[in-house]
Design an enzyme around this catalytic site. Structure first.
Site, PDB file in Angstrom:
ATOM      1  N   SER A 173       0.826  -1.204   0.000  1.00 35.42           N
ATOM      2  CA  SER A 173       0.000   0.000   0.000  1.00 35.42           C
ATOM      3  C   SER A 173       0.864   1.260   0.000  1.00 35.42           C
ATOM      4  O   SER A 173       1.641   1.478  -0.924  1.00 35.42           O
ATOM      5  CB  SER A 173      -0.946  -0.049   1.206  1.00 35.42           C
ATOM      6  OG  SER A 173      -1.844   1.029   1.207  1.00 35.42           O
ATOM      7  N   ASP A 346      -9.618  -4.840  -5.018  1.00 37.34           N
ATOM      8  CA  ASP A 346      -8.898  -3.911  -4.153  1.00 37.34           C
ATOM      9  C   ASP A 346      -9.445  -2.507  -4.344  1.00 37.34           C
ATOM     10  O   ASP A 346      -9.346  -1.933  -5.425  1.00 37.34           O
ATOM     11  CB  ASP A 346      -7.393  -3.955  -4.491  1.00 37.34           C
ATOM     12  CG  ASP A 346      -6.546  -3.246  -3.468  1.00 37.34           C
ATOM     13  OD1 ASP A 346      -7.049  -2.326  -2.794  1.00 37.34           O
ATOM     14  OD2 ASP A 346      -5.361  -3.605  -3.346  1.00 37.34           O
ATOM     15  N   HIS A 376      -7.526  -5.247  -0.477  1.00 34.17           N
ATOM     16  CA  HIS A 376      -6.292  -4.557  -0.108  1.00 34.17           C
ATOM     17  C   HIS A 376      -5.522  -5.234   1.022  1.00 34.17           C
ATOM     18  O   HIS A 376      -4.281  -5.187   1.040  1.00 34.17           O
ATOM     19  CB  HIS A 376      -6.610  -3.112   0.277  1.00 34.17           C
ATOM     20  CG  HIS A 376      -5.460  -2.179   0.152  1.00 34.17           C
ATOM     21  ND1 HIS A 376      -4.846  -1.891  -1.051  1.00 34.17           N
ATOM     22  CD2 HIS A 376      -4.783  -1.462   1.088  1.00 34.17           C
ATOM     23  CE1 HIS A 376      -3.862  -1.028  -0.856  1.00 34.17           C
ATOM     24  NE2 HIS A 376      -3.791  -0.761   0.434  1.00 34.17           N
TER      25      HIS A 376
END
Length: 398
Positions: A173, A346, A376
């Protein structure tokens, strides 16, 4: 009307903050020991060697790095790997499941010298040589500063301590966001990266979905409230959050459903790859905090659809950047070998953003894998992440 909505949300947040500082009597015992353990304590709990290191950045922040110098099964292979967490997360992200399912432990058992970073402002990196977290100046940062100051300081420290000239970088991320920036802008640092493993990669976020996109529509109002009330940190870890995680999320099946829905409101809805019984562990370590400015930066990029530095407004940009608009980051400048791991479901690393504004511009992609239905957090929480992606990562690195 808009400002009233945000104000009401803000009052709720203030109430939660006050509740977090109150003395709350525990009712239920933890289901899992990791609920009440810090990241280095989790490492030690499973019998692995655990070290904590402290790195000073060139702008005065003191970052905590956690280290697993070797595993339990294979001898050290002479290679070093650095793992960088995502937004509102910490080094615990890579230790959150049992050793056979957590990337930090798996890499250690493959013989790697494993280092886990912590970005400024989170649970483990909340100190500065001159400032405290009560000073608004402490929180005057976004991921711009993480890429410019935190990554170079941390990576150079790791290489010096491990006596190596390069290492593997694994980001999740926001950990990929600062990697794309740092390895594109800092050419010297880029030479020290053997390969960049990007889990749920984030550059542009125009097509982002979920709670963070909703927050972005109130950017101006949130900035005003920050000025009025002086709340510069965003969702720091607190006793109240631990209370919710440990005493509510693990209470019943219904509570598990509620907590999983809260988690996936941000990351994308799909619980098929989630071990719901471990929700108390996940929620005990999240959120780990960041600055309000960091969240505003993402909100700015949602509106602009561009991968760019923090926008200070026309006059502020001229003063800081010598131009009216915030400068863009150029993905094509990232020359290090990159392996992309993405998920169709995601909400934060949205497939449209990845396929339109990231993948076509990376000049040295060495591996590509997309997993349908993954969201995610599956890259760090997923039950079968060890088989679905960690085996690929080990093959790439070996």
């Amino acid at each position: 009307m808009k400002i009233l909505v945000v104000f009401n949300l803000y009052i709720v947040t203030m109430f939660v903050s006050m509740a977090s500082s109150a003395s709350v009597k525990r009712v239920f015992a933890p289901k899992f020991p990791e609920e009440s353990l810090s990241a280095p304590e989790i490492i030690a709990f499973y019998g692995y060697p655990s070290e904590s290191h402290y790195v000073k950045t060139d702008d005065g922040y003191i970052l905590t790095l956690h280290r697993i110098p070797h595993g339990l099964f294979k001898p050290n292979n002479g290679k070093t790997v650095y793992l960088q967490h995502g937004l509102l997360d910490s080094s615990a992200a890579f230790l959150i499941n049992p050793p056979q399912q957590s990337l930090g432990f798996i890499l250690a058992d493959e013989g790697y010298d494993v280092w886990l970073g912590n970005s400024r402002g989170n649970t483990y990196s909340s100190k500065h040589i001159n400032l405290t977290t009560k000073n608004k100046e402490f929180w005057d940062f976004s991921f711009d500063e993480m890429a410019k100051h935190d990554l170079p300081a941390s990576i150079n420290y790791v290489l010096e301590k491990s006596n190596k000239t390069d290492l593997f970088y694994v980001g999740h991320s926001q950990g990929t966001t600062i990697g794309f920036i740092a390895f594109g802008e800092n050419k010297e640092l880029a030479t020290k990266i053997r390969a960049f493993i990007a889990l749920a990669p984030v550059a542009t976020v125009k097509h982002i979905r979920g709670a963070i996109k909703t927050i972005s529509t109130f950017t101006t109002e949130i900035e005003l409230l920050i000025k009025i009330f002086g709340v510069n940190d965003f969702l720091p870890q607190s006793y109240f959050m631990r209370f919710l995680a440990q005493d509510i999320c693990g209470l019943s099946h219904s509570a598990e459903i509620v907590c999983s829905n809260v988690a996936f409101l941000i990351s994308g809805f799909d619980v098929s790859n989630l071990n719901k019984t471990r929700l108390p562990v996940y929620m005990s370590h999240l959120p780990a905090g960041t600055s309000s400015k960091d969240m505003i930066h993402f909100a700015q990029m949602i509106k602009s659809g561009k991968f760019q530095m923090f926008d200070y407004g026309k006059s502020g940009n001229i003063k800081r950047y010598n131009q009216e608009f915030a400068p863009l980051y150029n993905i094509s400048k990232v020359k290090v070998p990159v392996a992309l791991f993405t998920g169709t479901n995601d909400w934060l690393s949205d497939p449209t953003d990845v396929n339109t504004n990231l993948r076509p511009f990376l000049p040295n992609i060495v591996f590509n894998k997309n997993i349908d239905a993954w969201n995610h957090v599956d890259f760090i929480w997923g039950i079968d992440a060890n088989k679905m992606i960690y085996e690929d990562i080990i093959k790439l690195m070996n």
